[in-house]
Design a protein around this motif. Structure first.
Motif, PDB file in Angstrom:
ATOM      1  N   GLU A  14       0.867  -1.183   0.000  1.00 22.65           N
ATOM      2  CA  GLU A  14       0.000   0.000   0.000  1.00 22.65           C
ATOM      3  C   GLU A  14       0.898   1.225   0.000  1.00 22.65           C
ATOM      4  OE1 GLU A  14      -2.406  -0.353   3.469  1.00 22.65           O
ATOM      5  OE2 GLU A  14      -3.227  -2.273   2.842  1.00 22.65           O
ATOM      6  N   ARG A  16       1.177   5.721  -1.465  1.00 25.20           N
ATOM      7  CA  ARG A  16       0.529   6.914  -1.983  1.00 25.20           C
ATOM      8  C   ARG A  16       1.313   7.396  -3.188  1.00 25.20           C
ATOM      9  NH1 ARG A  16      -3.206   9.458   1.062  1.00 25.20           N
ATOM     10  NH2 ARG A  16      -2.774  11.431   0.053  1.00 25.20           N
ATOM     11  N   ARG A  17       0.580   7.805  -4.213  1.00 22.90           N
ATOM     12  CA  ARG A  17       1.201   8.392  -5.400  1.00 22.90           C
ATOM     13  C   ARG A  17       0.238   9.416  -5.960  1.00 22.90           C
ATOM     14  NH1 ARG A  17       3.472   5.405 -10.805  1.00 22.90           N
ATOM     15  NH2 ARG A  17       4.329   7.273 -11.723  1.00 22.90           N
ATOM     16  N   GLU A  21      -4.301   7.003  -2.485  1.00 23.23           N
ATOM     17  CA  GLU A  21      -3.922   5.716  -1.898  1.00 23.23           C
ATOM     18  C   GLU A  21      -3.993   4.657  -2.995  1.00 23.23           C
ATOM     19  OE1 GLU A  21      -3.126   4.663   1.251  1.00 23.23           O
ATOM     20  OE2 GLU A  21      -3.122   6.703   2.042  1.00 23.23           O
ATOM     21  N   ARG A  22      -2.952   3.857  -3.092  1.00 21.36           N
ATOM     22  CA  ARG A  22      -2.918   2.794  -4.099  1.00 21.36           C
ATOM     23  C   ARG A  22      -2.437   1.500  -3.465  1.00 21.36           C
ATOM     24  NH1 ARG A  22      -1.389   5.641  -9.711  1.00 21.36           N
ATOM     25  NH2 ARG A  22      -2.349   7.627  -9.262  1.00 21.36           N
ATOM     26  N   LYS A  23      -2.676   0.412  -4.164  1.00 21.08           N
ATOM     27  CA  LYS A  23      -2.272  -0.907  -3.679  1.00 21.08           C
ATOM     28  C   LYS A  23      -1.846  -1.742  -4.878  1.00 21.08           C
ATOM     29  CE  LYS A  23      -3.953  -4.764  -0.940  1.00 21.08           C
ATOM     30  NZ  LYS A  23      -5.079  -5.316  -0.186  1.00 21.08           N
ATOM     31  N   THR A  24      -0.792  -2.520  -4.684  1.00 19.52           N
ATOM     32  CA  THR A  24      -0.334  -3.426  -5.726  1.00 19.52           C
ATOM     33  C   THR A  24       0.110  -4.734  -5.082  1.00 19.52           C
ATOM     34  OG1 THR A  24       1.073  -3.610  -7.694  1.00 19.52           O
ATOM     35  CG2 THR A  24       2.079  -2.660  -5.731  1.00 19.52           C
ATOM     36  N   THR A  44       4.754   1.887 -10.366  1.00 20.68           N
ATOM     37  CA  THR A  44       4.745   2.130  -8.929  1.00 20.68           C
ATOM     38  C   THR A  44       5.884   3.022  -8.449  1.00 20.68           C
ATOM     39  OG1 THR A  44       5.957   0.069  -8.560  1.00 20.68           O
ATOM     40  CG2 THR A  44       3.554  -0.020  -8.401  1.00 20.68           C
TER      41      THR A  44
END
Length: 78
Positions: A14, A16-17, A21-24, A44
């Motif tokens: 998890e 931040r960009r 908030e992002r998840k990969t 990412t």
């Protein structure tokens, strides 16, 4: 590339960009390999910290959580 001993091994990351908030998910067996793959991926890279990483493996889904405060910081288990 890292060779997995179990296809259920993965790191959920998890981050931040661009203020979101992002998840990969990264399929790797070690924290440092997962972090290197995450940093090298154009999708990412350029993330904001803190970075939260969750390692899951096996049928029962044993989980370990780590947090990284800076891009070059030392991951700590939480």
């Amino acid at each position: 590339m890292d060779t997995l001993s179990d296809p259920n091994e993965y790191w959920a990351i998890e981050y931040r960009r661009d203020g979101l908030e992002r998840k990969t998910v990264v399929y790797a067996s070690t924290l440092m390999t997962a972090l290197a793959m995450f940093n090298a991926d154009p999708e990412t890279s350029g993330f904001d910290t803190p970075l939260r990483m969750k390692y899951s493996y096996g049928v029962n889904g044993q989980t370990y959580r780590f947090e990284l405060d800076g891009r070059y910081g030392v991951p700590r288990r939480i």
